[in-house]
Every structure is written in C-alpha cells, then in structure tokens.
Motif scaffolding. Structure first.
Motif, PDB file in Angstrom:
ATOM      1  N   ASN A 125     -35.558 -66.150   5.428  1.00  0.00           N
ATOM      2  CA  ASN A 125     -34.630 -65.854   6.509  1.00  0.00           C
ATOM      3  C   ASN A 125     -34.367 -64.351   6.647  1.00  0.00           C
ATOM      4  O   ASN A 125     -33.429 -63.943   7.294  1.00  0.00           O
ATOM      5  CB  ASN A 125     -33.320 -66.636   6.323  1.00  0.00           C
ATOM      6  N   LYS A 126     -35.232 -63.545   6.038  1.00  0.00           N
ATOM      7  CA  LYS A 126     -35.075 -62.097   6.169  1.00  0.00           C
ATOM      8  C   LYS A 126     -36.073 -61.578   7.195  1.00  0.00           C
ATOM      9  O   LYS A 126     -37.246 -61.932   7.161  1.00  0.00           O
ATOM     10  CB  LYS A 126     -35.299 -61.401   4.814  1.00  0.00           C
ATOM     11  N   ASN A 127     -35.586 -60.727   8.075  1.00  0.00           N
ATOM     12  CA  ASN A 127     -36.391 -60.232   9.181  1.00  0.00           C
ATOM     13  C   ASN A 127     -37.249 -59.035   8.788  1.00  0.00           C
ATOM     14  O   ASN A 127     -36.773 -58.105   8.157  1.00  0.00           O
ATOM     15  CB  ASN A 127     -35.445 -59.899  10.340  1.00  0.00           C
ATOM     16  N   GLY A 183     -35.266 -44.570   0.362  1.00  0.00           N
ATOM     17  CA  GLY A 183     -34.995 -43.867  -0.899  1.00  0.00           C
ATOM     18  C   GLY A 183     -33.793 -44.422  -1.628  1.00  0.00           C
ATOM     19  O   GLY A 183     -33.701 -44.361  -2.846  1.00  0.00           O
ATOM     20  N   MET A 184     -32.874 -44.987  -0.871  1.00  0.00           N
ATOM     21  CA  MET A 184     -31.658 -45.548  -1.472  1.00  0.00           C
ATOM     22  C   MET A 184     -31.806 -47.043  -1.757  1.00  0.00           C
ATOM     23  O   MET A 184     -30.842 -47.714  -2.109  1.00  0.00           O
ATOM     24  CB  MET A 184     -30.459 -45.282  -0.564  1.00  0.00           C
ATOM     25  N   GLY A 185     -33.007 -47.558  -1.545  1.00  0.00           N
ATOM     26  CA  GLY A 185     -33.279 -48.961  -1.874  1.00  0.00           C
ATOM     27  C   GLY A 185     -32.678 -49.968  -0.910  1.00  0.00           C
ATOM     28  O   GLY A 185     -32.543 -51.138  -1.257  1.00  0.00           O
ATOM     29  N   ALA A 186     -32.320 -49.515   0.309  1.00  0.00           N
ATOM     30  CA  ALA A 186     -31.651 -50.398   1.281  1.00  0.00           C
ATOM     31  C   ALA A 186     -32.465 -51.653   1.581  1.00  0.00           C
ATOM     32  O   ALA A 186     -31.910 -52.749   1.657  1.00  0.00           O
ATOM     33  CB  ALA A 186     -31.371 -49.638   2.570  1.00  0.00           C
ATOM     34  N   HIS A 187     -33.782 -51.487   1.733  1.00  0.00           N
ATOM     35  CA  HIS A 187     -34.646 -52.635   2.034  1.00  0.00           C
ATOM     36  C   HIS A 187     -34.713 -53.600   0.853  1.00  0.00           C
ATOM     37  O   HIS A 187     -34.908 -54.790   1.037  1.00  0.00           O
ATOM     38  CB  HIS A 187     -36.047 -52.150   2.413  1.00  0.00           C
ATOM     39  N   ARG A 188     -34.550 -53.069  -0.358  1.00  0.00           N
ATOM     40  CA  ARG A 188     -34.558 -53.918  -1.552  1.00  0.00           C
ATOM     41  C   ARG A 188     -33.244 -54.700  -1.673  1.00  0.00           C
ATOM     42  O   ARG A 188     -33.247 -55.861  -2.057  1.00  0.00           O
ATOM     43  CB  ARG A 188     -34.814 -53.094  -2.812  1.00  0.00           C
ATOM     44  N   PHE A 189     -32.118 -54.053  -1.333  1.00  0.00           N
ATOM     45  CA  PHE A 189     -30.836 -54.767  -1.296  1.00  0.00           C
ATOM     46  C   PHE A 189     -30.924 -55.894  -0.270  1.00  0.00           C
ATOM     47  O   PHE A 189     -30.510 -57.021  -0.527  1.00  0.00           O
ATOM     48  CB  PHE A 189     -29.689 -53.816  -0.908  1.00  0.00           C
ATOM     49  N   TYR A 190     -31.529 -55.586   0.896  1.00  0.00           N
ATOM     50  CA  TYR A 190     -31.633 -56.545   1.993  1.00  0.00           C
ATOM     51  C   TYR A 190     -32.469 -57.774   1.615  1.00  0.00           C
ATOM     52  O   TYR A 190     -32.126 -58.892   1.958  1.00  0.00           O
ATOM     53  CB  TYR A 190     -32.226 -55.850   3.223  1.00  0.00           C
ATOM     54  N   THR A 191     -33.573 -57.534   0.881  1.00  0.00           N
ATOM     55  CA  THR A 191     -34.466 -58.647   0.545  1.00  0.00           C
ATOM     56  C   THR A 191     -34.110 -59.327  -0.784  1.00  0.00           C
ATOM     57  O   THR A 191     -34.844 -60.186  -1.253  1.00  0.00           O
ATOM     58  CB  THR A 191     -35.936 -58.174   0.502  1.00  0.00           C
ATOM     59  N   GLY A 192     -32.989 -58.910  -1.382  1.00  0.00           N
ATOM     60  CA  GLY A 192     -32.492 -59.597  -2.569  1.00  0.00           C
ATOM     61  C   GLY A 192     -32.964 -59.026  -3.901  1.00  0.00           C
ATOM     62  O   GLY A 192     -32.645 -59.567  -4.949  1.00  0.00           O
ATOM     63  N   HIS A 193     -33.746 -57.927  -3.857  1.00  0.00           N
ATOM     64  CA  HIS A 193     -34.199 -57.292  -5.096  1.00  0.00           C
ATOM     65  C   HIS A 193     -33.105 -56.325  -5.576  1.00  0.00           C
ATOM     66  O   HIS A 193     -33.300 -55.111  -5.604  1.00  0.00           O
ATOM     67  CB  HIS A 193     -35.496 -56.512  -4.864  1.00  0.00           C
ATOM     68  N   THR A 194     -31.963 -56.874  -5.944  1.00  0.00           N
ATOM     69  CA  THR A 194     -30.793 -56.050  -6.236  1.00  0.00           C
ATOM     70  C   THR A 194     -31.003 -55.142  -7.446  1.00  0.00           C
ATOM     71  O   THR A 194     -30.631 -53.968  -7.410  1.00  0.00           O
ATOM     72  CB  THR A 194     -29.552 -56.939  -6.437  1.00  0.00           C
ATOM     73  N   LYS A 250     -42.286 -59.283  -0.270  1.00  0.00           N
ATOM     74  CA  LYS A 250     -41.617 -60.585  -0.226  1.00  0.00           C
ATOM     75  C   LYS A 250     -40.159 -60.463  -0.669  1.00  0.00           C
ATOM     76  O   LYS A 250     -39.785 -59.498  -1.323  1.00  0.00           O
ATOM     77  CB  LYS A 250     -42.360 -61.578  -1.122  1.00  0.00           C
ATOM     78  N   THR A 251     -39.374 -61.464  -0.329  1.00  0.00           N
ATOM     79  CA  THR A 251     -37.981 -61.478  -0.766  1.00  0.00           C
ATOM     80  C   THR A 251     -37.944 -61.832  -2.256  1.00  0.00           C
ATOM     81  O   THR A 251     -38.949 -62.284  -2.806  1.00  0.00           O
ATOM     82  CB  THR A 251     -37.140 -62.502   0.031  1.00  0.00           C
ATOM     83  N   SER A 252     -36.791 -61.663  -2.894  1.00  0.00           N
ATOM     84  CA  SER A 252     -36.675 -61.907  -4.325  1.00  0.00           C
ATOM     85  C   SER A 252     -37.008 -63.354  -4.685  1.00  0.00           C
ATOM     86  O   SER A 252     -37.452 -63.631  -5.790  1.00  0.00           O
ATOM     87  CB  SER A 252     -35.287 -61.536  -4.812  1.00  0.00           C
ATOM     88  N   ASP A 253     -36.816 -64.288  -3.724  1.00  0.00           N
ATOM     89  CA  ASP A 253     -37.153 -65.683  -4.028  1.00  0.00           C
ATOM     90  C   ASP A 253     -38.574 -66.056  -3.582  1.00  0.00           C
ATOM     91  O   ASP A 253     -38.923 -67.227  -3.496  1.00  0.00           O
ATOM     92  CB  ASP A 253     -36.095 -66.677  -3.520  1.00  0.00           C
ATOM     93  N   GLY A 254     -39.390 -65.050  -3.289  1.00  0.00           N
ATOM     94  CA  GLY A 254     -40.812 -65.286  -3.049  1.00  0.00           C
ATOM     95  C   GLY A 254     -41.210 -65.644  -1.625  1.00  0.00           C
ATOM     96  O   GLY A 254     -42.350 -66.010  -1.381  1.00  0.00           O
ATOM     97  N   TYR A 255     -40.274 -65.543  -0.686  1.00  0.00           N
ATOM     98  CA  TYR A 255     -40.603 -65.869   0.697  1.00  0.00           C
ATOM     99  C   TYR A 255     -41.129 -64.651   1.444  1.00  0.00           C
ATOM    100  O   TYR A 255     -40.738 -63.524   1.161  1.00  0.00           O
ATOM    101  CB  TYR A 255     -39.380 -66.411   1.435  1.00  0.00           C
TER     102      TYR A 255
END
Ligand code: ZN
Length: 104
Positions: free
Chosen positions: A33-35, A48-59, A95-100
């Motif tokens: 469900n991530k765009n 650089g601030m990891g915004a896309h990683r926060f968004y995709t669940g790779h906290t 991919k998102t943190s849950d593999g999607y």
C-alpha cells in the motif's frame, strides 16, 4: 468480506481465501500500500535523511541514515547510499519492510 468463489467469510486483509485457496483479488495488499511516486520524491528531496525509508517501513536503517547525514564523515556514506536507494526505486527493486513492491 466474503470469498467470491466459495462465499465463506474471510479476513478483510486476506490475499487468498483460507477455505478454498482462491486469490481474493485484494491487490492493495499483494502489491503493498505504499506508493512508488511518493517514495521516489521522498528519496529525491529528503533521501539523505532517510525519508523514503521511514515511508516504506525500514525504520531502523532510516534512523541510521538520518544520524549519518548529520555527522560530518557520515555524509560520505549517507549520500551515495541515498543515491543507490534512488536507483533501486527507479528500477522498481525497492521493497517495503514487509517485502511488498511499491504500487505505481
Ligand atoms: Zn473461498
């Protein structure tokens, strides 16, 4: 919701019916469900601030990327890292943190 094939009640989030094994067509969950565009823009402007990683669940790695960016030597690692992530997003391999996969 109810299965289109056997009519039995199944979980709203189920991708496959537990009773008959037929896919429910719940594409929002199988695709994730991530765009893709949102992830791309976040990486491009705030990568650089990891915004896309926060968004995709790779906290975890997002926090690491954020810390690296705000330390002088860390930037040497963080900048190419964000660039690699950007290439991965463009190629559709991120991919998102849950593999999607990211939905387009
Ligand atoms: Zn069914």
């Amino acid at each position: 919701m109810y299965c289109k094939n056997c009519g039995k009640e199944i979980d709203d989030k189920a991708a496959i019916c537990v009773h008959c094994g037929v896919p429910t067509g719940n594409s929002a969950y199988t695709l994730g469900n991530k765009n893709w565009v949102t992830a791309l823009l976040l990486c491009l402007f705030l990568g650089g601030m990891g915004a896309h990683r926060f968004y995709t669940g790779h906290t975890g790695t997002a926090i690491l990327q954020l810390i690296l960016t705000f330390s002088f030597f860390g930037l040497i690692i963080s900048a190419p890292w964000a660039l690699i992530d950007l290439i991965y997003i463009i190629c559709g391999k991120f991919k998102t943190s849950d593999g999607y996969e990211l939905s387009r």
